[in-house]
Design a protein around this motif. Sequence first.
Motif, short mmCIF file in Angstrom:
data_model
loop_
_atom_site.label_atom_id
_atom_site.label_comp_id
_atom_site.label_asym_id
_atom_site.label_seq_id
_atom_site.Cartn_x
_atom_site.Cartn_y
_atom_site.Cartn_z
N UNK A 39 -34.55 -17.62 -64.62
CA UNK A 39 -34.92 -16.35 -65.26
C UNK A 39 -35.75 -15.50 -64.33
N UNK A 40 -36.59 -16.15 -63.51
CA UNK A 40 -37.40 -15.39 -62.57
C UNK A 40 -36.49 -14.59 -61.64
N UNK A 41 -35.36 -15.19 -61.23
CA UNK A 41 -34.44 -14.46 -60.37
C UNK A 41 -33.71 -13.36 -61.13
N UNK A 42 -33.41 -13.63 -62.41
CA UNK A 42 -32.73 -12.58 -63.18
C UNK A 42 -33.64 -11.37 -63.34
N UNK A 43 -34.95 -11.59 -63.38
CA UNK A 43 -35.87 -10.45 -63.47
C UNK A 43 -36.11 -9.83 -62.10
N UNK A 44 -36.10 -10.67 -61.07
CA UNK A 44 -36.47 -10.22 -59.72
C UNK A 44 -35.33 -9.51 -59.00
N UNK A 45 -34.15 -10.13 -58.98
CA UNK A 45 -33.06 -9.64 -58.13
C UNK A 45 -32.64 -8.20 -58.47
N UNK A 46 -32.40 -7.84 -59.74
CA UNK A 46 -31.97 -6.46 -60.00
C UNK A 46 -33.00 -5.44 -59.53
N UNK A 47 -34.28 -5.72 -59.80
CA UNK A 47 -35.33 -4.78 -59.41
C UNK A 47 -35.42 -4.68 -57.88
N UNK A 48 -35.40 -5.84 -57.22
CA UNK A 48 -35.53 -5.86 -55.77
C UNK A 48 -34.33 -5.19 -55.11
N UNK A 49 -33.14 -5.44 -55.65
CA UNK A 49 -31.93 -4.87 -55.08
C UNK A 49 -31.93 -3.36 -55.25
N UNK A 50 -32.33 -2.92 -56.43
CA UNK A 50 -32.39 -1.48 -56.72
C UNK A 50 -33.32 -0.79 -55.73
N UNK A 51 -34.53 -1.37 -55.57
CA UNK A 51 -35.49 -0.75 -54.66
C UNK A 51 -35.01 -0.82 -53.22
N UNK A 52 -34.37 -1.92 -52.86
CA UNK A 52 -33.86 -2.07 -51.50
C UNK A 52 -32.81 -1.02 -51.18
N UNK A 53 -31.86 -0.83 -52.12
CA UNK A 53 -30.80 0.16 -51.91
C UNK A 53 -31.37 1.56 -51.81
N UNK A 54 -32.32 1.87 -52.71
CA UNK A 54 -32.90 3.21 -52.69
C UNK A 54 -33.69 3.44 -51.40
N UNK A 55 -34.34 2.38 -50.92
CA UNK A 55 -35.10 2.50 -49.68
C UNK A 55 -34.19 2.82 -48.50
N UNK A 56 -33.05 2.10 -48.43
CA UNK A 56 -32.12 2.33 -47.33
C UNK A 56 -31.55 3.75 -47.40
N UNK A 57 -31.14 4.15 -48.61
CA UNK A 57 -30.59 5.50 -48.78
C UNK A 57 -31.62 6.56 -48.44
N UNK A 58 -32.88 6.27 -48.80
CA UNK A 58 -33.96 7.20 -48.50
C UNK A 58 -34.10 7.39 -46.99
N UNK A 59 -34.07 6.28 -46.27
CA UNK A 59 -34.21 6.34 -44.80
C UNK A 59 -33.06 7.13 -44.18
N UNK A 60 -31.85 6.97 -44.76
CA UNK A 60 -30.68 7.63 -44.17
C UNK A 60 -30.63 9.10 -44.57
#
Lengths: 291, 279
Positions: free
Chosen positions: A82-103
């Motif tokens: 469950x910790x991963x179910x809470x962690x992965x979506x949030x982390x992935x969302x922020x990671x994708x937005x961070x990369x798009x932000x940089x580009x």
Amino acid sequence: MFDFCADPALLDTFPWMACYLTTGKQMMFYESFLVVIALLAVTAPIALAVGFGGALARRSAIAPLRWFGIGYTSIVRGVPDIAFFLFVPLALDQGLEYVRHKVKCPDWDMPIRQGNDFVVCAAAKLPQSSAPAMVHDLYAIALAIAAYAFVFGAFAAFVLSGAMNAVPRAQLETAEAYGLSRRQITWRILVPQMWVYALPGLSNLWMVLIKATPLLFLLGITDIVYWARELGGMKTSAYAYAHGDWRLWYFLALLVFYLGMTKLSEIAFERLSQRLSRGQATLAGMSQAKS
Amino acid sequence: MSCIDVIQTYGLRSIGLGERLLPRSDFTLCDQFVLIGSGMLWNLYFGIAALFFGFFASIALACARNVPNRFIRKPADWFIFVFRGSPLFIQFFLFYQAFTLLPREGLSLNLGIVTLTADTSWLTRAWAGALIVLFLNTTAYAGEIFYGALRSVPKGDLEAADAYGFSGWKKFRHITFPTMLRLGWPAYTNEAIFLFHATTLVYFSSFPARQQNGDALYYAKYFADKTFNPFIPYPILAMYFILLTLMVVMIYGAIYRRLNRHLPSNARRRLRPRIAMIR
């Protein structure tokens, strides 16, 4: 649904139930069962592919890749899913937005983490705020699938690497004696033979995956648990169909649904295992050859 | 506030001792470590209590499955099928709903002269209600494991026991039970690890965290929601759980060595939690 449903307050028990169980909200409840089955159908192959990659990484001749494979699988196993179910979506969302932000916004000079906020430029938001609600829903479901694939990929990697180790050494040594390369041995000898050893573990994993689907509720998706709570709650006479607190019955229905799913899978895997062990040099395969 | 102060303030927060208000801003690493660690008390409580009671119940269940009498065997089969075939998450919801349907003021039993009143409201509290669900769940899983172990006790051992004139309780106590435990132990270790992981579900199903007294994942989610940064609280939680998992493996490994102490040293197997066996 039926013609006689015009005024539910006047109906007897049986027609009332028939009308109640076919209202629009109930239909959405039934549809959410299909969502669960669709999620299973999409997640299982992805998780299997991730697991296959993980299992190959664990056996890799390149040390960093091997460490990565072992680290990934051990960490997922040591921590509650469950910790991963809470962690992965949030982390992935922020990671994708961070990369798009940089580009997309290279000349943005403010820090992204401002105190308790995560701020990226408007063009980098995922999904775009102008996108229709459908896209937002699909994005949430895609993140959920990624979380499931991450967790179950690690479990599948365990099962598959165990199966690869179970393939008799003699088979691989014979292949070496015939002068096959490492890559050829993996793809022509190891992979075709490992499935029968992997099947018990994979069937177990499939059951665990089925039993993990109600956790979609925690990711804020309107799944069967959401509807069971929503529809089962007490409805006063302000509603067309007034009833007491029926959540117990709704959850009982979910329980029966899951029992049916696991029972059916058990039967299907039993058949599959008989089919796969045909012609194999195992006890199950030998006993089939005799009869 | 120094870290010692934080420990004094929030160290026992999860069981309702210390400062009522959770930190609201300027979260330090120390805050997160202490509160999530404090929440681990609940995970430990649920896990240890459910495993303790579940151990005895699961052995009784395994034996019940093994008797020829259908009226004992069938209910045991069904119990295991229902609890292993359905998600724990749904079981939590179902039992919580069932407990809330019990009369608010308690059950009254009218015995003619006196009226017995049993208070039932505590069943809707997590410490009791969730423990009952976890107990039933682990009983079913461990019951299946021990049943499998019971079926694979070597026939020769049982025949030798018969030849020595052991029977009934004495045979079970000295021959069947120790062998069964030894055979089932690696899989049971695995079950214990997964049960500890399952305890994080309690406060995410219906059971309310009263006065924000929650478990480790509850506080980890609290921090992740407040700071919008999942990269600190969840790794802290992961660290605590990996430590817990290692401790479970160590303790169960020590018991396994004791169970195998009569075997010649080259026949002893080291306890490796069976990786392919997932709950």
